[in-house]
Enzyme design. Structure first.
Site, PDB file in Angstrom:
ATOM      1  N   LYS A  82       0.853  -1.276   0.023  1.00 24.11           N
ATOM      2  CA  LYS A  82       0.010  -0.069  -0.099  1.00 24.11           C
ATOM      3  C   LYS A  82       0.721   1.211   0.020  1.00 24.11           C
ATOM      4  CE  LYS A  82      -3.618   1.930   2.950  1.00 24.11           C
ATOM      5  NZ  LYS A  82      -4.690   1.712   4.113  1.00 24.11           N
ATOM      6  N   SER A 157      -9.412   1.911   3.738  1.00 23.40           N
ATOM      7  CA  SER A 157      -8.380   2.615   2.978  1.00 23.40           C
ATOM      8  C   SER A 157      -7.615   1.786   2.124  1.00 23.40           C
ATOM      9  CB  SER A 157      -7.523   3.543   3.717  1.00 23.40           C
ATOM     10  OG  SER A 157      -6.714   2.961   4.507  1.00 23.40           O
ATOM     11  N   SER A 181      -9.654  -0.405   7.861  1.00 24.22           N
ATOM     12  CA  SER A 181      -9.067  -0.235   6.534  1.00 24.22           C
ATOM     13  C   SER A 181      -8.580  -1.663   6.165  1.00 24.22           C
ATOM     14  CB  SER A 181      -8.222   0.762   6.507  1.00 24.22           C
ATOM     15  OG  SER A 181      -8.704   2.012   6.576  1.00 24.22           O
TER      16      SER A 181
END
Length: 478
Positions: A82, A157, A181
């Site tokens: 990420k 997220s 997330s």
């Protein structure tokens, strides 16, 4: 199996063959890169393609094995990272245009641990601005789409990670979770994850200029999104390897003691005033029956007050965010994210001053209540969201949108506030008017016992199947 099909293997299946030398790392990585080039243009899940350095690393690993080096536990597994976590030489942009040139000087602990285990990073995945939405879109890299269709948000997220791994882009997707997330993208895409408990996975970004707030430190965790529970058992022991840069990491083994007798599971359908959608209830009942069939003892009983712990915990986090982060959001965020934050502060009125300190202290009270409850019921089966996953940009639609996306997700962020592990696994594929949609449930386990949550996820998965298989059939049919 042809090279073009290697990407379909789970991490567990792949390492069986790469470690034995039946498949080269270069072949495994090339297959995943080919899949990324095929599937990613329609998804925008991977926003930095690392194919060239991935293939170079793959050849290095193959040469080392040929020279007699022992392969690591994740030898040749293609993974994604990420973009809010440091990877040396790459931008830790966090979805923010102003940070697009923030180049990491070194790897974060999770990246270093994955590298040491033999994994190969093929790309970096998308996140919303500041990694603070349950959807994934930003002005720097644009929107990420869900492989099930554009009627469903990919979650956030870690939305890029969830979309990528379920589309077959890498066998493991790194993500993190401060209020859901990891679990939001798992639920959106029909993937499997476990939100580790506090202190379980070492975390730190070498690029950061200051330490994060105390609640951010205690609620945020690093983890993985996978297509199968067995891959969590394979990979999480690598993720939890100690790193001195995280002074509060707890160096415990992945597997704890085997419980005596059948494990009791508390099962709840209580959505604390929010309507429980029939498809979510059906998913919960399927998961309950699967656990009973696997030998667990499931009883419908109410755990300590999740609504109070979750709402108060998120209001406390919003107090810290208001004090420590709002200035950055106002200065560098888009108008969209600034507007969303204003509604966050309405949905979760921030605790300030003495009230914030008192609520941070009360965190121990909520955690103690759950610790005592889990003496009798080590596992707790809960909804993740009370309704099927929401559409893209639902959180941009004012108070009602934010309430549906985040306000009702108390089972998610309550576990962050208390620092408890929480698995998330699909147990139903709903056929809704707008299209097919996976429905995930959550399994909370005792502190330091992520392995128990993953075992329960595996038991459910064994009885309902893996959600990527019907997805891939759908994608193959166009």
């Amino acid at each position: 199996m042809t090279q073009s099909d290697i990407w379909r293997l789970s991490a567990t299946e792949l390492t069986t063959q790469t470690r034995a030398g039946d498949i080269s790392v270069e072949a495994a990585v090339q297959s995943s890169i080919d899949r990324m080039q095929e599937a990613n243009p329609a998804l925008n899940a991977v926003v930095e393609d690392l194919s060239a350095e991935a293939l170079e690393r793959a050849r290095t690993l193959d040469k080392a094995r040929a020279a007699g080096a022992a392969p690591g536990p994740l030898h040749g597994v293609p993974v994604t990272i990420k973009i809010n976590v440091d990877q040396a030489g790459h931008a830790t942009s966090n979805g923010v245009t102003a940070l697009k040139d923030l180049i990491a000087p070194a790897d974060a602990p999770v990246v270093e641990n994955l590298h040491k285990a033999g994994a190969v990073v093929i790309g970096r995945t998308n996140t919303p601005e500041f990694s603070f939405r349950a959807d994934t879109d930003n002005p720097l890299h644009g929107r990420t789409y869900n492989p099930w269709g554009r009627h469903i948000s990919p979650g956030g997220s870690s939305g890029g990670a969830g979309s990528a791994v379920m589309a077959g882009i890498g066998a493991l997707g790194h993500g993190n979770d401060i209020g859901g997330s990891l679990r939001f993208p798992a639920a959106a895409n029909g993937a499997v994850t476990v939100k580790p408990g506090l202190g379980r996975v070492p975390a730190w970004n070498p690029s950061q200029k200051a330490e994060r707030g105390m609640l951010a430190q205690s609620m945020s965790v690093q983890g993985l999104i996978t297509r199968s529970a067995e891959d969590l058992h394979l990979a999480m022991p690598t993720m939890i390897a100690a790193d001195a840069r995280d002074p509060f990491h707890v160096p415990l083994p992945w597997r704890g003691e085997e419980p005596e007798g059948p494990i009791k599971v508390a099962f709840t359908r209580n959505t604390h005033g929010y309507d429980l959608h029939p498809e979510v209830e059906a998913a919960l009942l399927t998961a309950r029956d699967a656990l009973n069939d696997a030998g667990y003892v499931v009883e419908e009983v109410e755990p300590p007050n999740v609504f109070e712990a979750g709402r108060n915990g998120y209001r406390a986090l919003m107090g810290e965010v208001y004090a420590m982060m709002k200035k950055d959001v106002d200065a560098a965020g888009s108008q969209t994210v600034r507007d969303i934050f204003e509604v966050y502060f309405q949905e979760f009125p921030p605790f300030m001053g003495d009230e914030l300190l008192q609520m941070m202290a009360k965190r121990s009270h909520y955690a103690r209540e759950w610790s005592l409850f889990q003496q009798d019921y080590p596992l707790v089966l809960t909804p993740f969201l009370p309704q099927p996953f929401f559409k893209p940009d639902r959180d941009t639609e004012g108070a009602e949108g934010v309430h549906e996306v985040l306000g009702c997700a108390v089972y998610s962020y309550a576990m962050n506030f208390m620092g408890l592990p929480a698995g998330c696994v699909p147990s139903r594929l709903a056929q809704l008017e707008q299209g097919p949609q996976p429905i995930n449930v959550q399994i909370v386990s005792p502190r330091w016992r992520e392995d128990m949550a993953v075992d329960a996820c595996a038991a459910i998965e064994a009885r309902v199947g893996r959600m990527h298989l019907p997805l891939w059939e759908m994608m193959d049919q166009g």
